[in-house]
Design a protein around this motif. Structure first.
Motif, PDB file in Angstrom:
ATOM      1  N   ARG A  71       1.459   5.119  13.644  1.00 14.47           N
ATOM      2  CA  ARG A  71       2.875   5.505  13.587  1.00 14.47           C
ATOM      3  C   ARG A  71       3.017   6.944  13.099  1.00 14.47           C
ATOM      4  N   GLY A  72       4.109   7.558  13.521  1.00  9.96           N
ATOM      5  CA  GLY A  72       4.457   8.894  13.061  1.00  9.96           C
ATOM      6  C   GLY A  72       5.828   8.870  12.422  1.00  9.96           C
ATOM      7  N   ILE A  73       6.021   9.673  11.401  1.00  8.88           N
ATOM      8  CA  ILE A  73       7.292   9.726  10.670  1.00  8.88           C
ATOM      9  C   ILE A  73       7.751  11.173  10.597  1.00  8.88           C
ATOM     10  N   ALA A  74       9.005  11.424  10.935  1.00  9.20           N
ATOM     11  CA  ALA A  74       9.601  12.751  10.783  1.00  9.20           C
ATOM     12  C   ALA A  74      10.555  12.711   9.600  1.00  9.20           C
ATOM     13  N   ARG A  75      10.420  13.675   8.700  1.00  8.95           N
ATOM     14  CA  ARG A  75      11.284  13.757   7.521  1.00  8.95           C
ATOM     15  C   ARG A  75      11.884  15.149   7.417  1.00  8.95           C
ATOM     16  N   SER A  76      12.977  15.227   6.697  1.00  6.35           N
ATOM     17  CA  SER A  76      13.596  16.511   6.396  1.00  6.35           C
ATOM     18  C   SER A  76      14.317  16.379   5.060  1.00  6.35           C
ATOM     19  N   ALA A  77      14.012  17.281   4.153  1.00  3.70           N
ATOM     20  CA  ALA A  77      14.596  17.247   2.808  1.00  3.70           C
ATOM     21  C   ALA A  77      14.390  15.887   2.148  1.00  3.70           C
ATOM     22  N   LEU A 217      -8.942  11.830   2.540  1.00  2.00           N
ATOM     23  CA  LEU A 217      -8.409  13.178   2.682  1.00  2.00           C
ATOM     24  C   LEU A 217      -7.166  13.183   3.567  1.00  2.00           C
ATOM     25  N   ARG A 218      -6.457  14.289   3.503  1.00  3.69           N
ATOM     26  CA  ARG A 218      -5.305  14.473   4.376  1.00  3.69           C
ATOM     27  C   ARG A 218      -5.270  15.933   4.807  1.00  3.69           C
ATOM     28  N   ARG A 219      -5.072  16.149   6.106  1.00  2.00           N
ATOM     29  CA  ARG A 219      -4.958  17.512   6.624  1.00  2.00           C
ATOM     30  C   ARG A 219      -3.503  17.943   6.624  1.00  2.00           C
ATOM     31  N   TRP A 220      -3.265  19.146   6.119  1.00  2.32           N
ATOM     32  CA  TRP A 220      -1.931  19.735   6.083  1.00  2.32           C
ATOM     33  C   TRP A 220      -1.910  20.972   6.961  1.00  2.32           C
ATOM     34  N   VAL A 221      -0.883  21.088   7.799  1.00  2.00           N
ATOM     35  CA  VAL A 221      -0.716  22.226   8.702  1.00  2.00           C
ATOM     36  C   VAL A 221       0.699  22.752   8.525  1.00  2.00           C
ATOM     37  N   THR A 232      -5.375  31.600   0.459  1.00  3.28           N
ATOM     38  CA  THR A 232      -6.191  30.713  -0.370  1.00  3.28           C
ATOM     39  C   THR A 232      -5.622  29.299  -0.322  1.00  3.28           C
ATOM     40  N   ALA A 233      -6.376  28.382  -0.872  1.00  3.51           N
ATOM     41  CA  ALA A 233      -5.888  27.002  -0.954  1.00  3.51           C
ATOM     42  C   ALA A 233      -4.614  26.938  -1.792  1.00  3.51           C
ATOM     43  N   GLU A 234      -4.529  27.802  -2.811  1.00  4.25           N
ATOM     44  CA  GLU A 234      -3.318  27.856  -3.634  1.00  4.25           C
ATOM     45  C   GLU A 234      -2.109  28.296  -2.806  1.00  4.25           C
ATOM     46  N   ASP A 235      -2.337  29.233  -1.862  1.00  5.68           N
ATOM     47  CA  ASP A 235      -1.250  29.678  -0.989  1.00  5.68           C
ATOM     48  C   ASP A 235      -0.735  28.524  -0.135  1.00  5.68           C
ATOM     49  N   LEU A 236      -1.657  27.775   0.461  1.00  4.18           N
ATOM     50  CA  LEU A 236      -1.243  26.651   1.305  1.00  4.18           C
ATOM     51  C   LEU A 236      -0.545  25.581   0.471  1.00  4.18           C
ATOM     52  N   ALA A 237      -1.104  25.263  -0.678  1.00  4.03           N
ATOM     53  CA  ALA A 237      -0.472  24.263  -1.542  1.00  4.03           C
ATOM     54  C   ALA A 237       0.914  24.714  -1.958  1.00  4.03           C
ATOM     55  N   GLY A 238       1.079  26.018  -2.178  1.00  4.62           N
ATOM     56  CA  GLY A 238       2.392  26.544  -2.558  1.00  4.62           C
ATOM     57  C   GLY A 238       3.421  26.396  -1.461  1.00  4.62           C
ATOM     58  N   ILE A 239       3.018  26.684  -0.218  1.00  2.00           N
ATOM     59  CA  ILE A 239       3.940  26.541   0.916  1.00  2.00           C
ATOM     60  C   ILE A 239       4.351  25.083   1.076  1.00  2.00           C
ATOM     61  N   VAL A 240       3.363  24.173   1.035  1.00  2.00           N
ATOM     62  CA  VAL A 240       3.665  22.753   1.179  1.00  2.00           C
ATOM     63  C   VAL A 240       4.615  22.301   0.070  1.00  2.00           C
ATOM     64  N   GLY A 241       4.349  22.710  -1.170  1.00  2.00           N
ATOM     65  CA  GLY A 241       5.194  22.317  -2.294  1.00  2.00           C
ATOM     66  C   GLY A 241       6.599  22.862  -2.175  1.00  2.00           C
ATOM     67  N   ASN A 242       6.734  24.135  -1.797  1.00  2.00           N
ATOM     68  CA  ASN A 242       8.064  24.745  -1.683  1.00  2.00           C
ATOM     69  C   ASN A 242       8.905  24.083  -0.600  1.00  2.00           C
ATOM     70  N   ARG A 243       8.276  23.701   0.513  1.00  2.00           N
ATOM     71  CA  ARG A 243       9.049  23.141   1.623  1.00  2.00           C
ATOM     72  C   ARG A 243       9.301  21.643   1.479  1.00  2.00           C
ATOM     73  N   THR A 244       8.361  20.931   0.885  1.00  2.00           N
ATOM     74  CA  THR A 244       8.460  19.463   0.889  1.00  2.00           C
ATOM     75  C   THR A 244       8.523  18.831  -0.496  1.00  2.00           C
ATOM     76  N   VAL A 247       2.963  17.818  -4.043  1.00  2.00           N
ATOM     77  CA  VAL A 247       2.024  18.584  -4.864  1.00  2.00           C
ATOM     78  C   VAL A 247       0.602  18.319  -4.371  1.00  2.00           C
ATOM     79  N   LEU A 248      -0.092  19.384  -4.001  1.00  2.00           N
ATOM     80  CA  LEU A 248      -1.479  19.282  -3.549  1.00  2.00           C
ATOM     81  C   LEU A 248      -2.410  19.837  -4.615  1.00  2.00           C
ATOM     82  N   GLU A 249      -3.605  19.247  -4.699  1.00  2.00           N
ATOM     83  CA  GLU A 249      -4.613  19.683  -5.659  1.00  2.00           C
ATOM     84  C   GLU A 249      -5.430  20.809  -5.026  1.00  2.00           C
ATOM     85  N   ALA A 250      -5.005  22.057  -5.266  1.00  8.51           N
ATOM     86  CA  ALA A 250      -5.616  23.200  -4.597  1.00  8.51           C
ATOM     87  C   ALA A 250      -7.108  23.299  -4.888  1.00  8.51           C
ATOM     88  N   GLY A 251      -7.517  22.971  -6.101  1.00  7.90           N
ATOM     89  CA  GLY A 251      -8.923  23.082  -6.465  1.00  7.90           C
ATOM     90  C   GLY A 251      -9.823  22.116  -5.727  1.00  7.90           C
TER      91      GLY A 251
END
Length: 379
Positions: A71-77, A217-221, A232-244, A247-251
């Motif tokens: 299954r696929g799920i679409a979310r917003s806010a 694991l989970r892939r984030w795009v 960096t991984a911190e950059d990607l985790a930051g984008i994911v956190g800001n938009r959704t 919280v991702l474990e960058a380390g």
């Protein structure tokens, strides 16, 4: 002298090699890299490709290792916009499978070794090609070896990717375009509660996609404003956190890659005793995960034609039909990939809200569900 020489030992070249070896043909798979690619950019295996992989005896092993996304799920806010089931388009494989490309290639390589331990030749860089009529000669050099090496075969297939050497040697031009869309992706421990669901976060700043992988694991795009080659991984985790808000474990990041999008179509897939498959013939957007699957389906369609040709049967019309139908399939996949990209671009919040008011009731309709599921699973 071999029956078939395949240039490229990626997932498509290995799969084609396995199919041909099963037919009793002699095959050499020439790979420029001395070791397998350690990166796992491609992860999605769609139902039609999984059925084709069954012909090479590897589908069961892949299914046992991979994650079955039903299954696929679409979310917003944080609110659900739509939900899509993948269980109906294919009775045999009612899911999309995720498996890191490294494992996919390893399973295919193991199958090829079972059939012929000497089939794959690594470190072979093809420099030139000569079609002598009854056979084709590929000349090149092995890694760390000064002298020229030669491989002769009755048929040659280029499965050597978007920058195909064989396509260049054949003089086959390409057409296409570069898109402005850029993405950043990475793998992190899955600490959420979505389980085996694929999730699309449709946000004003751009889409955030996530897909479950084996090993917890989970892939984030994420769609980005520009190509973040040094992110960096911190950059990607930051984008994911800001938009959704997730919280991702960058380390604990285990893979990180930035990429752009371009589309290239070869003008031909067949030339004399040579053919192109996969990205060598058609490079499409990776959004939607169709490229590797397209290559497998190319190979599945080409293998029986090669076998018939080597048995002396007339195959001219079959090769023409192969080229026509596979290029049509690539164009259809490219259109779907464009729609996927358009869905993920940054848009004003007002437009996003208006789009959601259309999507929510539409995805409650069985006909829309069925059509969307077939589209997203390459049916």
């Amino acid at each position: 002298m071999f029956d078939v020489a395949i240039v490229g030992a990626g997932p498509v070249g290995l799969y084609l090699g396995a199919l041909l070896l099963q037919e009793g043909l002699t095959v050499r798979i020439l790979e420029q890299r001395t070791t397998p690619n350690p990166q796992s950019r491609a992860i999605g295996i769609h139902p039609p490709a999984l059925s084709a992989l069954g012909r090479a005896g590897v589908a069961a092993g892949m299914t046992a290792e991979g994650v079955q996304i039903s299954r696929g799920i679409a979310r917003s806010a944080g609110r659900e916009v739509a939900r899509l089931s993948f269980t109906h388009p294919s009775a045999q494989h009612p899911f999309v499978l995720t498996l890191p490309q490294t494992r996919t290639e390893a399973l295919l390589a193991a199958r090829v070794r079972e059939l012929d331990p000497a089939a794959v030749v690594r470190g072979f860089h093809v420099d030139s090609m000569h079609d002598a009529g009854p056979f084709v000669t590929l000349s090149g050099r092995l890694a760390d070896v000064e002298q020229q090496e030669v491989c002769q075969a009755r048929f040659v297939v280029g499965a050597d990717g978007a920058h195909s050497v064989l396509r260049r040697l054949l003089g086959i031009p390409t057409s296409g375009r570069d898109y402005p869309d850029t993405y950043l992706m990475g793998d992190f421990p899955d600490t959420g509660t979505d389980g085996a669901a694929a999730v699309l976060h449709l946000e004003p700043g751009g889409i955030v996609e996530s897909f479950p992988l084996p090993g917890g694991l989970r892939r984030w795009v994420v769609h980005t404003d520009s190509l973040l080659e040094h992110a960096t991984a911190e950059d990607l985790a930051g984008i994911v956190g800001n938009r959704t808000g997730v919280v991702l474990e960058a380390g604990a990041n285990s893979m990180l890659s930035a990429f752009g999008v371009r589309v290239r179509m070869a003008r031909r897939m067949v030339a004399g005793r040579a053919a192109l498959v996969g990205d060598a013939a058609h490079e499409i957007s990776p959004i939607g995960g169709q490229g590797m699957n397209l290559g497998w389906l190319d190979a599945a369609a080409l293998a029986p034609i090669i076998a018939a040709a080597l048995q002396g049967k007339p195959t001219g019309l079959r090769l023409e039909n192969f080229e026509r139908t596979r290029m049509a399939a690539a164009r259809a996949a490219s259109r779907q990939a464009w729609l996927n990209m358009a869905l993920g671009r940054a848009v004003p919040p007002s437009f996003l809200a208006m789009r959601h008011t259309v999507l929510r009731p539409a995805f409650r309709l069985a006909a829309v569900q069925k059509l969307a599921a077939r589209r997203f699973t390459m049916q």
